[in-house]
Design an enzyme around this catalytic site. Structure first.
Site, PDB file in Angstrom:
ATOM      1  N   GLU A  34       0.813  -1.186   0.008  1.00 29.67           N
ATOM      2  CA  GLU A  34      -0.014   0.089   0.048  1.00 29.67           C
ATOM      3  C   GLU A  34       0.832   1.338   0.138  1.00 29.67           C
ATOM      4  O   GLU A  34       2.141   1.366   0.301  1.00 29.67           O
ATOM      5  CB  GLU A  34      -0.842   0.014   1.493  1.00 29.67           C
ATOM      6  CG  GLU A  34      -0.369   0.086   2.585  1.00 29.67           C
ATOM      7  CD  GLU A  34      -1.185   0.813   3.560  1.00 29.67           C
ATOM      8  OE1 GLU A  34      -1.537   2.048   3.452  1.00 29.67           O
ATOM      9  OE2 GLU A  34      -1.160   0.145   4.606  1.00 29.67           O
ATOM     10  N   LYS A  96      -5.210  10.884   0.798  1.00 26.76           N
ATOM     11  CA  LYS A  96      -5.624   9.434   1.522  1.00 26.76           C
ATOM     12  C   LYS A  96      -6.854   8.940   0.854  1.00 26.76           C
ATOM     13  O   LYS A  96      -7.732   9.539   1.162  1.00 26.76           O
ATOM     14  CB  LYS A  96      -5.676   9.913   3.103  1.00 26.76           C
ATOM     15  CG  LYS A  96      -5.886   8.314   3.722  1.00 26.76           C
ATOM     16  CD  LYS A  96      -6.155   8.574   5.092  1.00 26.76           C
ATOM     17  CE  LYS A  96      -6.765   7.429   5.703  1.00 26.76           C
ATOM     18  NZ  LYS A  96      -7.346   7.644   7.252  1.00 26.76           N
ATOM     19  N   VAL A 116      -5.593   0.543   3.100  1.00 27.91           N
ATOM     20  CA  VAL A 116      -5.653  -0.907   3.121  1.00 27.91           C
ATOM     21  C   VAL A 116      -6.850  -1.372   1.946  1.00 27.91           C
ATOM     22  O   VAL A 116      -6.856  -1.853   1.147  1.00 27.91           O
ATOM     23  CB  VAL A 116      -5.887  -1.536   4.085  1.00 27.91           C
ATOM     24  CG1 VAL A 116      -6.288  -3.094   4.295  1.00 27.91           C
ATOM     25  CG2 VAL A 116      -4.491  -1.383   4.829  1.00 27.91           C
ATOM     26  N   ASP A 148     -16.809   5.558  14.158  1.00 32.13           N
ATOM     27  CA  ASP A 148     -15.690   5.285  13.265  1.00 32.13           C
ATOM     28  C   ASP A 148     -15.149   4.117  13.174  1.00 32.13           C
ATOM     29  O   ASP A 148     -14.438   3.427  14.106  1.00 32.13           O
ATOM     30  CB  ASP A 148     -14.546   6.291  13.922  1.00 32.13           C
ATOM     31  CG  ASP A 148     -13.401   6.744  12.936  1.00 32.13           C
ATOM     32  OD1 ASP A 148     -13.397   5.894  11.874  1.00 32.13           O
ATOM     33  OD2 ASP A 148     -12.660   7.459  13.356  1.00 32.13           O
ATOM     34  N   SER A 150     -12.996   1.685  10.187  1.00 38.16           N
ATOM     35  CA  SER A 150     -12.508   1.974   9.062  1.00 38.16           C
ATOM     36  C   SER A 150     -12.961   1.100   7.812  1.00 38.16           C
ATOM     37  O   SER A 150     -13.575  -0.119   8.183  1.00 38.16           O
ATOM     38  CB  SER A 150     -11.067   1.360   9.297  1.00 38.16           C
ATOM     39  OG  SER A 150     -10.370   1.218   7.997  1.00 38.16           O
ATOM     40  N   ALA A 151     -13.061   1.708   6.817  1.00 38.06           N
ATOM     41  CA  ALA A 151     -13.387   0.845   5.501  1.00 38.06           C
ATOM     42  C   ALA A 151     -12.563  -0.362   5.247  1.00 38.06           C
ATOM     43  O   ALA A 151     -13.115  -0.983   4.417  1.00 38.06           O
ATOM     44  CB  ALA A 151     -13.560   1.880   4.349  1.00 38.06           C
ATOM     45  N   ASP A 152     -11.515  -0.243   5.944  1.00 38.94           N
ATOM     46  CA  ASP A 152     -10.739  -1.618   5.436  1.00 38.94           C
ATOM     47  C   ASP A 152     -11.563  -2.884   6.110  1.00 38.94           C
ATOM     48  O   ASP A 152     -11.402  -3.898   5.367  1.00 38.94           O
ATOM     49  CB  ASP A 152      -9.511  -1.486   6.497  1.00 38.94           C
ATOM     50  CG  ASP A 152      -8.526  -0.251   6.168  1.00 38.94           C
ATOM     51  OD1 ASP A 152      -8.642   0.090   4.954  1.00 38.94           O
ATOM     52  OD2 ASP A 152      -7.357  -0.234   6.820  1.00 38.94           O
ATOM     53  N   LYS A 169      -3.082  -1.254  15.618  1.00 40.85           N
ATOM     54  CA  LYS A 169      -2.408  -0.344  16.714  1.00 40.85           C
ATOM     55  C   LYS A 169      -3.791  -0.347  17.669  1.00 40.85           C
ATOM     56  O   LYS A 169      -4.809  -0.339  17.445  1.00 40.85           O
ATOM     57  CB  LYS A 169      -2.348   0.799  16.125  1.00 40.85           C
ATOM     58  CG  LYS A 169      -0.854   0.764  15.321  1.00 40.85           C
ATOM     59  CD  LYS A 169      -0.310   2.178  15.449  1.00 40.85           C
ATOM     60  CE  LYS A 169       0.999   2.339  14.801  1.00 40.85           C
ATOM     61  NZ  LYS A 169       1.154   2.608  13.438  1.00 40.85           N
TER      62      LYS A 169
HETATM   63  N1  PSU Z   1      -2.482   1.604  10.793  1.00 42.93           N
HETATM   64  C1  PSU Z   1      -1.448   1.700  10.833  1.00 42.93           C
HETATM   65  N2  PSU Z   1      -0.510   2.421   9.843  1.00 42.93           N
HETATM   66  C2  PSU Z   1      -1.215   2.892   8.866  1.00 42.93           C
HETATM   67  C3  PSU Z   1      -2.519   2.856   8.553  1.00 42.93           C
HETATM   68  C4  PSU Z   1      -3.351   2.307   9.531  1.00 42.93           C
HETATM   69  O1  PSU Z   1      -0.838   1.353  11.777  1.00 42.93           O
HETATM   70  O2  PSU Z   1      -0.428   3.352   7.941  1.00 42.93           O
HETATM   71  C5  PSU Z   1      -3.367   3.434   7.325  1.00 42.93           C
HETATM   72  C6  PSU Z   1      -3.507   2.287   6.420  1.00 42.93           C
HETATM   73  O3  PSU Z   1      -3.527   2.772   5.200  1.00 42.93           O
HETATM   74  C7  PSU Z   1      -5.010   1.919   6.617  1.00 42.93           C
HETATM   75  C8  PSU Z   1      -5.562   3.467   7.044  1.00 42.93           C
HETATM   76  O4  PSU Z   1      -5.626   1.195   5.665  1.00 42.93           O
HETATM   77  O5  PSU Z   1      -4.556   3.907   7.889  1.00 42.93           O
HETATM   78  C9  PSU Z   1      -6.844   3.238   7.964  1.00 42.93           C
HETATM   79  O6  PSU Z   1      -7.426   4.734   7.788  1.00 42.93           O
HETATM   80  P1  PSU Z   1      -8.939   4.769   8.455  1.00 42.93           P
HETATM   81  O7  PSU Z   1      -8.967   4.516   9.901  1.00 42.93           O
HETATM   82  O8  PSU Z   1      -9.143   6.197   8.213  1.00 42.93           O
HETATM   83  O9  PSU Z   1      -9.773   3.999   7.626  1.00 42.93           O
HETATM   84 MN    MN Z   2     -12.210   6.386  10.023  1.00 37.26          MN
END
Ligand code: PSU
Ligand code: MN
Length: 316
Positions: A34, A96, A116, A148, A150-152, A169
């Site tokens: 990524e 992003k 991701v 909140d 994540s879309a992941d 994390k």
């Molecule tokens: N967690 C990490 N390192 C990262 C990310 C998450 O420890 O770099 C990044 C990844 O690209 C992940 C994104 O897909 O943050 C998730 O963001 P969000 O929570 O806004 O979906």
């Molecule tokens: Mn989010």
């Protein structure tokens, strides 16, 4: 469900790097990587150096790397060194990009670093089934108020890619993240561990769904899942190497402070994760960056082994 090897020919917005195209044509193992980790996850110049080292690590372990991003409106499976340099030096001024954002960046002809979720989308379009990263997004602490998530996680529910990571994390609620994945049918595999790793530490208070001890065993699960037409991916959680793991108390203190700041400053939406990542990094000094780099390299090695084993099964 679309055939797993959906042809790149049917993807007019996708550019496949020649090395990646050759590997796809020759049924060689491939590992997607990524780019949000480059633009938003690490500072320059360590981000560029790490991205190149991770690609080299994948190659050394018998697979072809495909770093994924959107460059000038084109979806890219495989980047040139110059493109990685641009993503690294532009840092947070590069968008992003998660699944939601992809069409806007394409239509606008601009450049974006893929999360991701977006990396999985593009990897699947290209026909790549294994992806190595650092940590996945998840359910944030306090999600019962902020919503909140994540879309992941939703991407893992629908897109057939195995994501090799060091867990998630502790800026996230790991328990709720596992519950969400369970609801959406996404298995979490611990590589040689019964515990869900928490990125900087090798374990957490939570167990994974299945422990598997070889790349071959993981590849067999992937092959079984997709051969029978089951949607979605899987999480392969690979603990940080012992020598690079950080003291839990140091990480916990930094995470607590970063979470306090995010709330006090009213930061939300897509800004939340990059803010928390940057603050944890600052608060723990260089140690967390070193650990972060080591765990990504470790994930690249395992992903290359899984991709090799998977490719053998597909070729049979
Ligand atoms: N967690 C990490 N390192 C990262 C990310 C998450 O420890 O770099 C990044 C990844 O690209 C992940 C994104 O897909 O943050 C998730 O963001 P969000 O929570 O806004 O979906
Ligand atoms: Mn989010």
């Amino acid at each position: 469900m679309k055939p797993l090897n959906a042809s790149a020919v049917t993807q007019p917005y996708l550019d496949i790097h020649p090395e990646v195209a050759q590997a796809l044509a020759g049924h060689q193992p491939l590992v997607a990587l990524e780019s949000t980790i480059i633009s938003h996850g690490m500072p320059y110049p360590q981000n560029v150096a790490t991205a190149l080292r991770v690609e080299a690590e994948v190659r050394q372990h018998g697979a072809v790397p495909a770093t994924i991003a959107i460059v000038n409106g084109r979806l890219k499976a495989g980047l040139t060194e110059a493109e990685i340099e641009i993503l690294g030096t532009s840092g947070r001024s590069v968008s992003k990009v998660s699944r939601r954002d992809i069409p806007f960046i394409v239509a606008g002809g601009t450049t974006g670093a893929t999360t991701v979720a977006a990396t999985m989308v593009i990897a699947a379009m290209a026909g790549i089934r294994v992806f190595a990263t650092g940590g996945i997004g998840g359910v944030h602490r306090g999600a019962q108020h902020s919503f909140d998530v994540s879309a992941d996680l939703q991407e893992l529910a629908q897109t057939p890619v195995a994501v090799v990571c060091a867990g998630a994390k502790s800026i996230l609620d790991l328990g709720l993240t596992l519950e969400y994945l369970e609801t959406h049918g996404v298995p979490v595999v611990g590589y040689c561990t019964p515990w869900l790793p928490a990125f900087f530490t090798r374990d957490s208070a939570f167990k994974v769904d299945y422990q598997l001890d070889t790349a071959q065993a993981i590849a067999e699960v992937m092959h079984a899942k997709w051969s029978m037409g089951l949607h979605g991916g899987l999480v392969v959680a690979n603990p940080i190497p012992e020598a690079s793991a950080m003291p839990r108390a140091v990480i916990d203190a930094a995470v607590e402070q970063a979470l306090h700041e995010v709330q006090a400053q009213g930061i939300g939406g897509k800004e939340s994760t990059p803010f928390l990542l940057a603050r944890v990094c600052e608060l723990t000094g260089g140690d967390s960056l070193t650990a972060n780099i080591e765990l990504v390299l470790n994930n690249a090695r395992l992903a290359a082994a899984i991709a090799s084993a998977y490719q053998c099964l597909v070729r049979q």
